[in-house]
Design an enzyme around this catalytic site. Structure first.
Site, short mmCIF file in Angstrom:
data_model
loop_
_atom_site.label_atom_id
_atom_site.label_comp_id
_atom_site.label_asym_id
_atom_site.label_seq_id
_atom_site.Cartn_x
_atom_site.Cartn_y
_atom_site.Cartn_z
N MET A 175 26.11 9.59 6.29
CA MET A 175 25.96 10.10 7.37
C MET A 175 25.84 8.82 8.16
SD MET A 175 24.78 12.58 9.10
CE MET A 175 23.35 13.32 9.52
N PHE A 204 -2.71 -19.90 5.93
CA PHE A 204 -1.71 -19.69 5.21
C PHE A 204 -2.09 -17.70 4.56
CE2 PHE A 204 -0.99 -18.07 -0.19
CZ PHE A 204 0.39 -18.05 0.25
N GLN A 205 -1.19 -17.06 4.99
CA GLN A 205 -0.48 -15.88 4.81
C GLN A 205 -2.02 -15.99 5.87
OE1 GLN A 205 -1.39 -13.89 1.00
NE2 GLN A 205 1.24 -14.94 0.04
N LYS A 225 -11.67 -11.86 5.32
CA LYS A 225 -11.84 -12.59 3.94
C LYS A 225 -13.64 -12.88 3.71
CE LYS A 225 -10.19 -14.94 -0.09
NZ LYS A 225 -9.59 -15.47 -0.97
N GLU A 285 4.58 -3.43 -0.37
CA GLU A 285 3.50 -2.39 0.34
C GLU A 285 4.41 -1.50 1.76
OE1 GLU A 285 4.42 -5.67 -0.05
OE2 GLU A 285 2.09 -6.40 -0.31
#
Lengths: 183, 575
Positions: free
Chosen positions: B490, B127-128, B177, B65
């Site tokens: 760097m 969940f999630q 949802k 993502e």
């Protein structure tokens, strides 16, 4: 710091979930401690008012206010010095009952809210110094609970800055619309 | 808290459809044609609806993502459109946080739609489930949660308006949802204003007059250009202002390509690894005209010494940026596309030939002591600047340059000539390693007619290397120039200069990048010798598809000039 002073910040916002934490985050980022915070509806329907007291430098308070105003759901934020506002705090004291306590509270212009055989609950409204002083005086008699609210404040100025701002905004919108239709 | 309809809620009638369909219809009305995303449990209903919109909405399936957000950033930066991402709740959502922070710092317009658990499960550690509105408060311009199907169109209208208006930024819309699955009448009204939000402050006529007066009086002025010019599509207005005022102009890293970097008045990049002239002459300036920039500390060095002999005019759309770091003598709030012409029409026509000649003298010093050795190194190994220069010449300096973060970023910014606007996509404010590869994918999709070349180091490439799979699946012809020095270059440079050469965990033992490229169906070539470089770049350019060119470079090269962190910019070091 020596340049730190007390400021009262009033923030006007849409009444939206999570806005309080959006506003307090700005202070956290700049490491400015909030001395007190009160929220309520304002005189204008649907507009919420936050009254925030901080001690910081004049530069920091300006920057903080601009960051707060940047929040999409914040209408406007103003900064005031203590002398520019009328401000009050309310304190409640639950004290063990005795005749000397009753005499003391009568001398200090307080309201008695509740009297029980064991304790009394009194209320004092005023500046922090006044409510704090009463707390010190009551302490020897046994203060079982003490609570003080945040500052609430109204502005002394004869001009109503928020109303003026909303009117100005409306004018700007109309101008913008005219420009859009011309284009 | 409130029961009356707000901006994000609506009640008007229209054709009934599911929340998922309403979301996709909203995208179409807002002109979206490309989504970057990754499906998951709480966003399945939207993906199910998307199956029927494949002819109208192109969906790029990324591999992580974070890649979706960086790709959307690349897309937005080159096209000027809002980048759009679609991910699931919980880990899908939290994986986007780095990208959101990057987009907020660099003012990139994004709309990220996240799935959320059903509204009846909110706050139950389902969940999630994560409190994504809470998490992203500090990294978005605005965010909201939608729990009712009928509120989706108004929330999306507000999201797109906030993301693209004023100073652009990322917006999150978190949709439960059940709101995706429910049905409601669809009615979409584009938003043109929000009561509590002033996207563009009105310029103050008195400030314009004062600014014009200061410009007319100045003897040694310098214009500093930031990304605000590009975001405001004000390149032509800037050109007119520069032509009339005759002032020299320098650019921030993100402002690069707003002015052609081979223009006669252009004097270089500001800041830490910028050019010698605009830094060393900072204290000689008697006027600084900052246009759409925010005085990042990488630009100012020590703010107390920055422009210490100059008056400051600050043209800026975001009032919170004015006076944040450098106090402005004349703040000019507003959109630079609007304020620059107001100045141009008021100032007198001038030329600052002698003053600009002073910058050219600085250029010659930098050319001799820094640029020539960087582009024509005498040792056996290829140097980064040399590789960038070879690519720049092969493309006639006409490509979208995407960079990762670190030494290659600075070399790419310094040694590419930017002639067209929106030609550099780089992570400036946040400095996000791993930005480059996914951003290059998005840039190519946002500017399909242009060549897109990515400069990336071996460290940064491996932070988001999984997106090579996205290039493979979606067949994105990105040209990847991997400048491999087997170091986090760097950080190694800082360790060498400021930490007594104690190279603590900056040396990388790398995998075989050729095998990785081939495994992903990407053409590959590796070069080690100076003589091979031109031919290898030509091969990369000629190839039809994606290409990974691994250039093995000198392992301990440093980027110069350099302003030590926190020092006055006039203390810039050439070596």
């Amino acid at each position: 710091m020596e340049t730190d002073k007390e400021y009262i910040i009033t923030v006007f916002s849409e009444n939206k979930v999570g806005l309080l934490s959006q506003i307090t985050t700005v202070f956290t980022c700049r490491n400015v401690n909030i001395e007190s915070l009160t929220t309520s509806e304002s005189a204008l329907q649907g507009i919420h008012k936050f009254t925030i007291v901080v001690r910081t430098s004049p530069e920091t308070v300006e920057k903080v206010v601009r960051q707060i105003e940047k929040k999409i759901d914040v209408l406007k934020a103003f900064v005031y010095a203590p002398e520019e506002v009328v401000q009050q705090e309310i304190a409640l004291y639950k004290v063990t009952r005795s005749s000397s306590v009753e005499q003391l509270v009568r001398r200090h212009n307080v309201r008695i809210l509740e009297i029980d055989s064991d304790y009394i609950v009194v209320e004092k409204t005023g500046h922090k110094e006044e409510t704090q002083q009463l707390f010190r005086l009551l302490q020897p008699y046994g203060v079982q609970q003490f609570v003080r609210s945040g500052t609430v404040a109204v502005i002394k100025s004869r001009r109503e800055l928020l109303n003026e701002y909303l009117e100005e905004l409306e004018k700007m919108r109309k101008n913008q619309k005219n420009i859009d239709t011309e284009a | 808290m409130n029961t009356s309809p707000t901006d994000e809620q609506q009640t008007i009638d229209g054709p009934r459809m599911t929340g998922s369909q309403a979301l996709l219809e909203s995208f179409l009305i807002e002109g979206v044609d490309t989504l970057f995303g990754y499906p998951g449990g709480a966003i399945i209903p939207v993906y199910d609806a998307l199956y029927d919109y494949r002819d109208r909405l192109r969906h790029i399936l990324v591999r992580h993502e974070q890649g979706a957000v960086h790709a959307a950033q690349g897309y937005a930066r080159v096209s000027g459109r809002v980048g759009v991402c679609l991910v699931t709740s919980g880990p899908g959502a939290t994986n986007t946080v780095t990208g959101l922070a990057d987009a907020l710092m660099d003012s990139t317009p994004l709309v990220l739609v996240t799935g959320q658990v059903g509204s009846e499960l909110l706050g139950t550690d389902a969940f999630q489930e994560t409190n994504f509105v809470g998490i992203t408060q500090a990294v978005t311009k605005w965010n909201c949660q939608v729990k009712r199907t009928e509120d989706i169109p108004a929330a999306m209208a507000k999201a797109f308006f906030v993301a693209r208006s004023g100073r652009p930024g990322p917006v999150v819309v978190d949709i439960t949802k059940d709101a995706q699955c429910g049905t409601a009448p669809f009615h979409y009204e584009k938003i043109a204003s929000i009561r509590s939000y002033v996207p563009v402050p009105e310029p103050d006529p008195a400030r314009i007059e004062e600014a014009a007066r200061l410009i007319d009086e100045a003897q040694r002025p310098l214009v500093m250009v930031g990304q605000g010019v590009i975001l405001g599509n004000a390149e032509a207005e800037l050109k007119a202002f520069l032509e009339k005022s005759g002032m020299p102009v320098a650019s921030t890293l993100l402002g690069l390509s707003a002015v052609p970097t081979d223009a006669p008045q252009y004097v270089g990049i500001l800041g830490m690894h910028g050019n010698y002239g605009p830094n060393i002459r900072n204290r000689d300036c008697d006027l600084i005209v900052a246009v759409g920039m925010r005085f990042d500390d990488r630009v100012t060095g020590s703010p107390a010494h920055f422009g210490e002999n100059a008056r400051i005019i600050h043209l800026e759309i975001d009032p919170a940026e004015i006076g944040k770091i450098i106090p402005a003598d004349v703040p000019v709030a507003g959109d630079v596309r609007q304020t620059l012409p107001l100045l141009t029409e008021r100032i007198r026509k001038r030329r600052h030939e002698e003053w600009i000649a002073g910058f050219r003298a600085c250029d010659r010093i930098e050319q001799e002591r820094v640029i020539r050795p960087a582009l024509h190194p005498t040792g056996a190994r290829i140097h980064m600047g040399e590789a960038v220069d070879t690519v720049a010449r092969a493309y006639d300096n006409d490509a979208v340059v995407v960079t990762d973060v670190g030494q290659q970023q600075m070399f790419a910014a310094r040694y590419f000539v930017f002639r067209r606007t929106r030609s550099l996509v780089t992570s400036g404010g946040l400095g996000t390693m791993g930005f480059g590869l996914p951003a290059a994918i998005g840039a190519k999709l946002g500017a399909p007619d242009r060549d897109v070349v990515l400069f990336v180091g071996d460290g940064g490439l491996q932070m988001t290397i999984q997106e090579l799979g996205t290039i493979f699946q979606s067949n994105v012809p990105v040209k990847i120039v991997l400048l491999n020095n087997s170091f986090l270059g760097m950080v190694r440079q800082w360790q060498e200069l400021f930490y007594d050469s104690r190279y603590s965990f900056t040396e990388l033992t790398n995998p075989n990048f050729g095998l990785i490229a081939r495994a992903n169906g990407i053409a590959y070539r590796r070069v080690e010798q100076h003589e091979e470089l031109t031919d290898a770049v030509a091969e990369m350019k000629a190839s039809q598809g994606a290409f990974l060119l691994e250039v093995c470079v000198e392992s301990q090269e440093n980027v110069f000039p350099m302003v030590p962190a926190g020092a006055p910019v006039a203390e810039i070091r050439l070596e």
